[in-house]
Design a protein around this motif. Structure first.
Motif, PDB file in Angstrom:
ATOM      1  N   ASN A   2       0.828  -1.196   0.000  1.00  0.00           N
ATOM      2  CA  ASN A   2       0.000   0.000   0.000  1.00  0.00           C
ATOM      3  C   ASN A   2       0.868   1.254   0.000  1.00  0.00           C
ATOM      4  OD1 ASN A   2       0.738   0.634   2.694  1.00  0.00           O
ATOM      5  ND2 ASN A   2      -0.829  -0.722   3.482  1.00  0.00           N
ATOM      6  N   LEU A   3       0.215   2.402  -0.087  1.00  0.00           N
ATOM      7  CA  LEU A   3       0.927   3.667  -0.189  1.00  0.00           C
ATOM      8  C   LEU A   3       1.789   3.934   1.046  1.00  0.00           C
ATOM      9  CD1 LEU A   3       1.300   5.985  -2.163  1.00  0.00           C
ATOM     10  CD2 LEU A   3      -0.656   7.127  -1.110  1.00  0.00           C
ATOM     11  N   ALA A   4       1.324   3.529   2.231  1.00  0.00           N
ATOM     12  CA  ALA A   4       2.110   3.737   3.453  1.00  0.00           C
ATOM     13  C   ALA A   4       3.403   2.921   3.415  1.00  0.00           C
ATOM     14  CB  ALA A   4       1.289   3.364   4.684  1.00  0.00           C
ATOM     15  N   GLN A   5       3.343   1.699   2.909  1.00  0.00           N
ATOM     16  CA  GLN A   5       4.540   0.863   2.812  1.00  0.00           C
ATOM     17  C   GLN A   5       5.524   1.439   1.796  1.00  0.00           C
ATOM     18  OE1 GLN A   5       2.319  -2.670   1.915  1.00  0.00           O
ATOM     19  NE2 GLN A   5       2.591  -3.490   3.972  1.00  0.00           N
ATOM     20  N   ILE A   6       4.997   1.920   0.685  1.00  0.00           N
ATOM     21  CA  ILE A   6       5.856   2.561  -0.319  1.00  0.00           C
ATOM     22  C   ILE A   6       6.479   3.819   0.280  1.00  0.00           C
ATOM     23  CG2 ILE A   6       5.862   3.758  -2.548  1.00  0.00           C
ATOM     24  CD1 ILE A   6       3.596   1.774  -3.382  1.00  0.00           C
ATOM     25  N   GLY A   7       5.684   4.585   1.040  1.00  0.00           N
ATOM     26  CA  GLY A   7       6.194   5.794   1.678  1.00  0.00           C
ATOM     27  C   GLY A   7       7.330   5.510   2.644  1.00  0.00           C
TER      28      GLY A   7
END
Length: 140
Positions: A2-7
């Motif tokens: 998800n976007l948080a993991q990519i962040g």
């Protein structure tokens, strides 16, 4: 993924590269605040083109980003509010300040950033994580 993991992966690579959020934002045509929110997992949406631009700047691609698991709200909040300051507030320090209600003067701006800039859901979760059996969350 998800976007948080990519962040989180973007944050790690940016720090390893010695770049500031302002630099990555400028190179990608985004604001420092957007990069901050992306890194700390509070950004709700970022289009593919913009995300790819950030990842390209840092030499990341989807195959190199590995899930990092769930991060605590204390970690997200501490990282977010330390971004603009020389003194870094750790999750443990933030937890102690939330439990005791006391903070060293040099961290007062951090706490103002917590109240002014951090999404309410993250603040509420961080307070819940800081609560202990001897210092429960106050319900009013």
């Amino acid at each position: 993924m998800n976007l948080a993991q990519i962040g989180a992966a973007i944050h790690n690579r940016r720090v390893d590269a010695g770049l500031l959020q302002e630099h990555v934002g400028r190179f990608a045509g985004l604001s420092r605040v957007t990069i901050n929110q992306l890194e700390n997992g509070t950004l709700k949406e970022l289009g593919y083109t913009r995300l790819k631009s950030v990842m390209d700047i840092l030499g990341l691609d989807m195959e190199t980003v590995q899930p990092s698991g769930l991060r605590s709200a204390l970690t997200v909040a501490a990282r977010s509010i330390s971004t603009s300051y020389e003194d870094v507030l750790t999750p443990d320090m933030l937890s102690e300040m939330l439990r005791s209600g006391q903070a060293p003067e040099k961290f007062h701006p951090h706490l103002m950033a917590l109240l002014d800039e951090t999404p309410l859901s993250v603040v509420v979760k961080a307070v819940g994580e800081a609560a202990t059996p001897d210092v429960p969350v106050k319900k009013s």
